[in-house]
Enzyme design. Structure first.
Site, PDB file in Angstrom:
ATOM      1  N   SER A  68       0.815  -1.247  -0.099  1.00 56.84           N
ATOM      2  CA  SER A  68      -0.084   0.036  -0.058  1.00 56.84           C
ATOM      3  C   SER A  68       0.809   1.204   0.168  1.00 56.84           C
ATOM      4  O   SER A  68       0.530   2.310  -0.104  1.00 56.84           O
ATOM      5  CB  SER A  68      -1.093   0.002   1.314  1.00 56.84           C
ATOM      6  OG  SER A  68      -2.077  -0.591   1.120  1.00 56.84           O
ATOM      7  N   LYS A  71       0.569   3.325  -3.094  1.00 55.64           N
ATOM      8  CA  LYS A  71      -0.530   4.178  -3.434  1.00 55.64           C
ATOM      9  C   LYS A  71      -0.272   5.774  -3.264  1.00 55.64           C
ATOM     10  O   LYS A  71      -0.841   6.324  -3.709  1.00 55.64           O
ATOM     11  CB  LYS A  71      -1.748   3.780  -2.395  1.00 55.64           C
ATOM     12  CG  LYS A  71      -2.403   2.477  -2.496  1.00 55.64           C
ATOM     13  CD  LYS A  71      -3.191   1.994  -1.275  1.00 55.64           C
ATOM     14  CE  LYS A  71      -3.517   0.726  -1.592  1.00 55.64           C
ATOM     15  NZ  LYS A  71      -4.349  -0.085  -0.327  1.00 55.64           N
ATOM     16  N   TYR A 194      -2.599  -2.470 -10.655  1.00 55.60           N
ATOM     17  CA  TYR A 194      -2.403  -2.379  -9.052  1.00 55.60           C
ATOM     18  C   TYR A 194      -1.431  -3.373  -8.523  1.00 55.60           C
ATOM     19  O   TYR A 194      -0.966  -3.091  -7.720  1.00 55.60           O
ATOM     20  CB  TYR A 194      -4.100  -2.679  -8.561  1.00 55.60           C
ATOM     21  CG  TYR A 194      -4.234  -2.542  -7.105  1.00 55.60           C
ATOM     22  CD1 TYR A 194      -3.789  -1.448  -6.359  1.00 55.60           C
ATOM     23  CD2 TYR A 194      -4.234  -3.916  -6.451  1.00 55.60           C
ATOM     24  CE1 TYR A 194      -3.874  -1.637  -4.884  1.00 55.60           C
ATOM     25  CE2 TYR A 194      -4.639  -3.894  -4.955  1.00 55.60           C
ATOM     26  CZ  TYR A 194      -4.328  -2.906  -4.421  1.00 55.60           C
ATOM     27  OH  TYR A 194      -4.346  -2.880  -2.779  1.00 55.60           O
ATOM     28  N   TYR A 246      -5.094   3.085   7.703  1.00 56.61           N
ATOM     29  CA  TYR A 246      -6.261   2.613   7.852  1.00 56.61           C
ATOM     30  C   TYR A 246      -7.303   2.899   9.055  1.00 56.61           C
ATOM     31  O   TYR A 246      -7.294   3.987   9.433  1.00 56.61           O
ATOM     32  CB  TYR A 246      -6.298   0.921   7.629  1.00 56.61           C
ATOM     33  CG  TYR A 246      -5.604   0.710   6.060  1.00 56.61           C
ATOM     34  CD1 TYR A 246      -5.976   1.093   5.117  1.00 56.61           C
ATOM     35  CD2 TYR A 246      -4.238   0.024   6.111  1.00 56.61           C
ATOM     36  CE1 TYR A 246      -5.255   0.948   3.884  1.00 56.61           C
ATOM     37  CE2 TYR A 246      -3.719  -0.083   5.173  1.00 56.61           C
ATOM     38  CZ  TYR A 246      -4.174   0.081   3.928  1.00 56.61           C
ATOM     39  OH  TYR A 246      -3.696  -0.146   2.962  1.00 56.61           O
ATOM     40  N   VAL A 264       0.879  -3.572   3.938  1.00 55.67           N
ATOM     41  CA  VAL A 264       1.085  -4.967   4.555  1.00 55.67           C
ATOM     42  C   VAL A 264       2.440  -5.776   4.570  1.00 55.67           C
ATOM     43  O   VAL A 264       2.533  -6.519   4.974  1.00 55.67           O
ATOM     44  CB  VAL A 264      -0.187  -5.812   4.193  1.00 55.67           C
ATOM     45  CG1 VAL A 264      -1.241  -5.257   4.477  1.00 55.67           C
ATOM     46  CG2 VAL A 264      -0.080  -6.245   2.542  1.00 55.67           C
TER      47      VAL A 264
END
Ligand code: GLU
Length: 314
Positions: A68, A71, A194, A246, A264
């Protein structure tokens, strides 16, 4: 009178020792089989200050996939290429109390993902990048990352294959968004992009450089080059502060007190404005998908160097 503590070798050693003492409270991600092979005993910490001085501790040459953390790169590229208005037609700016790969809110509330760091949001960003760049989109993300860190990144074919074969949940998110007419086109190409961006590899010093760039309004300390527009940086920092970890973002804001982003893989980057960019890695995760030792390390650094008092100082 407030006395500002300084970064030093002994502090980093202490942080490593104390942070690794809690790693057994977490577990390495295993829903992507290739990630489950990583040793929970790895730890790496890099801090770069605004003079370009790098402080490091641990297995700092270890390469890991960004997951992530990528991102941030994809979102920055999308904002700079397509503009904030276009990007935020496809993703919201709100934190979510749901897990990073949650499906629930898409159907119950709106197919527009709450924010670009939820998996659904990141897949929507990939759809925009794919529609803008076609098959060159992945190279564009890598080139953009090179601009941000000074290093053209490599990529793990093994992790890419592993995620691609097991990504039922991410596929569900993408196909759901298509089924209600929110995404258009071939969702497999968006998912492919992705999974590829999640499989870009980095070291903690790359994360530190990336974080430092955000903490200096997009101007590279080493070269003086303006890499990101100020508005892009402010948008990123706002989202990282509210959504970067998150459903652990609130606790991170209280305990560490700066903008951060986790993945992660076990990596976390933290932006200490005008002072440091920090990158930390240790693969054992808590229930929310954030590195247990990484969080502890950042908390210890924040306590000692008073990250949380930054906004209150003259
Ligand atoms: N590739 C991971 C996934 O889609 C990224 C999640 C994360 O790092 O939070 O599940």
């Amino acid at each position: 009178m407030f006395v500002q503590a300084e970064m030093n070798e002994a502090l980093l050693s202490e942080v490593r020792k104390k942070a690794m003492a809690v790693r057994h409270e977490g577990r390495v991600a295993n829903y992507i089989p290739e990630l489950a092979k990583v040793s929970p005993d790895l730890f790496s910490l890099s801090c770069m200050d605004t003079n370009g001085v790098l402080w490091e501790k641990g297995e700092t040459e270890h390469l890991f996939t960004m997951q992530s953390l990528s991102k941030i790169v994809a979102l920055s590229l999308a904002i700079e290429k397509l503009g904030t208005d276009t990007v935020f037609k496809y993703v919201g700016m709100e934190p979510s109390a749901d897990s990073f790969n949650s499906l629930m809110r898409l159907e119950m509330s709106s197919p527009k993902p709450s924010n670009p760091f939820m998996n659904a949001g990141a897949i929507a960003i990939c759809s925009l990048l794919y529609n803008a760049y076609g098959e060159d989109a992945f190279d564009e993300i890598c080139a953009f990352m090179e601009g941000m860190t000074g290093v053209y990144p490599s990529f793990s074919e093994e992790v890419f294959e592993s995620e691609s074969k097991t990504a039922d949940r991410n596929r569900s998110l993408a196909y759901f968004m298509k089924s209600v007419g929110f995404l258009h086109g071939d969702v497999e190409t968006f998912l492919n992009l992705y999974f590829k961006q999640c499989s870009i590899t980095c070291r903690t010093r790359d994360l530190a450089k990336l974080a430092l760039l955000l903490g200096t309004r997009g101007i590279c300390c080493e070269t003086g080059k303006n890499i990101l527009q100020k508005e892009t940086v402010y948008t990123l920092l706002g989202l990282m502060t509210t959504c970067g970890l998150y459903n652990g973002s609130g606790e991170f804001a209280v305990r560490v007190g700066v903008a951060g982003k986790s993945g992660v893989c076990g990596g976390i980057l933290a932006v200490v404005p005008g002072r440091f960019g920090v990158g930390v890695f240790s693969p054992a995760l808590d229930a929310m998908g954030n590195s247990v030792a990484g969080l502890r390390a950042l908390e210890l650094l924040s306590d000692t160097l008073d990250f949380r008092g930054l906004a209150l100082r003259k």
